[in-house]
Design an enzyme around this catalytic site. Structure first.
Site, mmCIF file in Angstrom:
data_model
loop_
_atom_site.group_PDB
_atom_site.id
_atom_site.type_symbol
_atom_site.label_atom_id
_atom_site.label_comp_id
_atom_site.label_asym_id
_atom_site.label_seq_id
_atom_site.Cartn_x
_atom_site.Cartn_y
_atom_site.Cartn_z
ATOM 1 N N LYS A 112 0.836 -1.206 0.000
ATOM 2 C CA LYS A 112 0.000 0.000 0.000
ATOM 3 C C LYS A 112 0.872 1.258 0.000
ATOM 4 O O LYS A 112 0.580 2.223 -0.704
ATOM 5 C CB LYS A 112 -0.977 -0.020 1.176
ATOM 6 C CG LYS A 112 -2.133 -0.996 0.943
ATOM 7 C CD LYS A 112 -2.992 -1.207 2.173
ATOM 8 C CE LYS A 112 -4.080 -2.252 1.884
ATOM 9 N NZ LYS A 112 -4.749 -2.716 3.108
ATOM 10 N N LYS A 192 -3.006 -8.979 -11.029
ATOM 11 C CA LYS A 192 -4.090 -9.375 -10.134
ATOM 12 C C LYS A 192 -5.245 -8.374 -10.247
ATOM 13 O O LYS A 192 -5.015 -7.165 -10.217
ATOM 14 C CB LYS A 192 -3.563 -9.390 -8.688
ATOM 15 C CG LYS A 192 -4.635 -9.726 -7.655
ATOM 16 C CD LYS A 192 -4.255 -9.333 -6.237
ATOM 17 C CE LYS A 192 -5.367 -8.526 -5.620
ATOM 18 N NZ LYS A 192 -5.881 -8.768 -4.363
ATOM 19 N N LYS A 195 -9.460 -3.514 -7.092
ATOM 20 C CA LYS A 195 -10.061 -2.173 -7.144
ATOM 21 C C LYS A 195 -8.984 -1.113 -7.275
ATOM 22 O O LYS A 195 -9.169 -0.101 -7.921
ATOM 23 C CB LYS A 195 -10.835 -1.894 -5.848
ATOM 24 C CG LYS A 195 -12.098 -2.696 -5.700
ATOM 25 C CD LYS A 195 -12.808 -2.328 -4.409
ATOM 26 C CE LYS A 195 -12.283 -3.103 -3.225
ATOM 27 N NZ LYS A 195 -13.077 -4.261 -2.821
HETATM 28 P P1 ADP Z 1 -9.303 -5.476 -3.821
HETATM 29 O O1 ADP Z 1 -7.919 -6.031 -4.055
HETATM 30 O O2 ADP Z 1 -10.037 -5.272 -5.107
HETATM 31 O O3 ADP Z 1 -9.303 -4.251 -2.943
HETATM 32 P P2 ADP Z 1 -10.262 -6.817 -1.482
HETATM 33 O O4 ADP Z 1 -8.904 -6.692 -0.874
HETATM 34 O O5 ADP Z 1 -11.363 -5.985 -0.944
HETATM 35 O O6 ADP Z 1 -10.124 -6.589 -3.051
HETATM 36 O O7 ADP Z 1 -10.681 -8.342 -1.452
HETATM 37 C C1 ADP Z 1 -11.883 -8.896 -0.961
HETATM 38 C C2 ADP Z 1 -11.798 -10.423 -1.083
HETATM 39 O O8 ADP Z 1 -11.691 -10.783 -2.463
HETATM 40 C C3 ADP Z 1 -10.563 -11.044 -0.398
HETATM 41 O O9 ADP Z 1 -10.893 -12.291 0.179
HETATM 42 C C4 ADP Z 1 -9.598 -11.207 -1.520
HETATM 43 O O10 ADP Z 1 -8.672 -12.241 -1.274
HETATM 44 C C5 ADP Z 1 -10.512 -11.542 -2.689
HETATM 45 N N1 ADP Z 1 -9.906 -11.071 -3.939
HETATM 46 C C6 ADP Z 1 -9.707 -9.796 -4.321
HETATM 47 N N2 ADP Z 1 -9.125 -9.718 -5.530
HETATM 48 C C7 ADP Z 1 -8.929 -11.005 -5.922
HETATM 49 C C8 ADP Z 1 -8.373 -11.613 -7.099
HETATM 50 N N3 ADP Z 1 -7.905 -10.877 -8.109
HETATM 51 N N4 ADP Z 1 -8.325 -12.956 -7.151
HETATM 52 C C9 ADP Z 1 -8.803 -13.717 -6.145
HETATM 53 N N5 ADP Z 1 -9.366 -13.219 -5.019
HETATM 54 C C10 ADP Z 1 -9.431 -11.879 -4.904
#
Ligand code: ADP
Ligand code: TRP
Length: 324
Positions: A112, A192, A195
């Site tokens: 981050k 990956k 958001k």
């Molecule tokens: P972001 O990376 O978009 O901010 P979050 O951290 O809010 O997403 O993730 C919410 C849930 O979705 C978590 O359990 C995370 O491991 C899963 N997740 C997020 N992005 C992915 C991805 N690209 N592939 C698999 N799981 C994901």
């Protein structure tokens, strides 16, 4: 068996959130005898959103999306993290036994900062709050995407440190549940899906926005007539994740037999996305017309979460000397 997980309301839900996390939440509901807790992690989202009206709106939206995607308040306790303020109290108790070195090794914090977020204490202490979410309901299993693996390891270490200080068995040591095939869903740029990277396929985007995102998936310059590479091909990887087993041979041929351009294959993916989430999209529209229903689900969820958390908190306060 008690299952718990949560998602931050830091933006619109995307395919990675669904395949990596929420689909497992929905599947977990099939298991009779288990108890399930799924929450909206609004306290965590405060580490990146400092706009009250926006956070409130996004938190309600994630709760609505949970219900639209198939979380069932009859089978799962669905609540908003901030409706269980003891989570913040437990987070403090845990922080008093958490070594700095443990948090300093956190990949997510370092990532981050590398992305330009300010080094605030909330970001640094994020894993402690996450530990509190999990430990406060004595969860056995935590379904998450692979990016959360280290956070789960930290939760286990923190729980062990607390138990070593205050009494074995006070906190239950949870296990992560990470699905191998959807551990990392790629985004439209091949990185990956996240958001924070602007490379998402949002589950509930208007059709024209979803179309734009799908058409923007990076591809190579293989001519239409030739077979397309499958390794390292984002479009192929996304289709593999979404296509039913019985349809896979035909979909795979779009790549292997030549004669199909990437534009055609992208249209196929768009159609598949719309079909896969059609029922959820319709249900979401209905729920949006009834915000009272969603708030009712959250209120009932908070009550049920309190019933579980209050016992644990009493034991922890007694052990620490902050309650009798
Ligand atoms: P972001 O990376 O978009 O901010 P979050 O951290 O809010 O997403 O993730 C919410 C849930 O979705 C978590 O359990 C995370 O491991 C899963 N997740 C997020 N992005 C992915 C991805 N690209 N592939 C698999 N799981 C994901
Ligand atoms: N950190 C998780 C994420 O970014 C969200 C989260 C917060 C969570 N508390 C949790 C996930 C507890 C599982 C259990 O996705």
């Amino acid at each position: 068996m008690r299952i718990l997980s949560g998602v931050q309301p830091s933006g619109a839900l995307h395919l990675g959130n669904y395949l990596g996390a929420i689909r497992q939440f929905v599947d977990a509901q099939k298991q009779a005898g288990d108890e399930r807790f799924f929450f909206v992690a609004d306290l965590h989202a405060l580490t990146t959103i400092h706009d009250g009206a926006r956070l409130r709106m996004l938190a309600r939206q994630v709760a609505t999306d949970y219900l639209a995607l198939g979380l069932d308040p009859e089978r799962s306790v669905i609540y908003r993290q901030s409706d269980l303020p003891a989570v913040a109290e437990l987070s403090w108790l845990l922080s008093t036994v958490t070594p700095m070195g443990l948090l300093q090794r956190g990949h997510s914090y370092k990532d981050k900062l590398a992305r330009g977020l300010a080094p605030i204490h909330g970001l640094f202490a994020y894993p402690v709050l996450m530990a509190a979410d999990i430990l406060i309901v004595r969860a056995d299993r935590v379904p998450v995407g692979r990016d959360q693996k280290q956070h789960l390891e930290m939760t286990r270490d923190i729980a062990q440190a607390f138990n070593a200080t205050y009494g074995a068995g006070l906190l239950r040591i949870p296990e992560p549940v990470i699905l191998a095939d959807t551990a990392v869903v790629p985004g439209t740029d091949g990185q990956k899906m996240s958001k924070s990277y602007g490379n998402t396929l949002d589950l509930f985007a208007p059709e024209r926005d979803l179309k734009r995102a799908v058409m923007g998936i990076v591809t190579d310059s293989t001519p239409v007539a030739e077979p397309k590479p499958t390794r390292g091909n984002t479009l192929y990887a996304l289709l593999r994740l979404l296509t039913a087993e019985s349809d896979w041979p035909a979909t795979r041929r779009l790549f292997t037999e030549g004669g199909h351009g990437y534009g055609e294959i992208k249209k196929h993916l768009l159609g598949l996305l719309l079909d896969t989430f059609r029922a959820a999209r319709e249900r979401r529209e209905e729920l949006q017309r009834d915000p009272g229903f969603v708030e009712g689900v959250l209120a009932r969820g908070a009550e049920r979460a309190h019933a579980v958390a209050d016992d644990l908190m009493r034991a922890c306060r007694r052990a620490c000397g902050t309650g009798d």
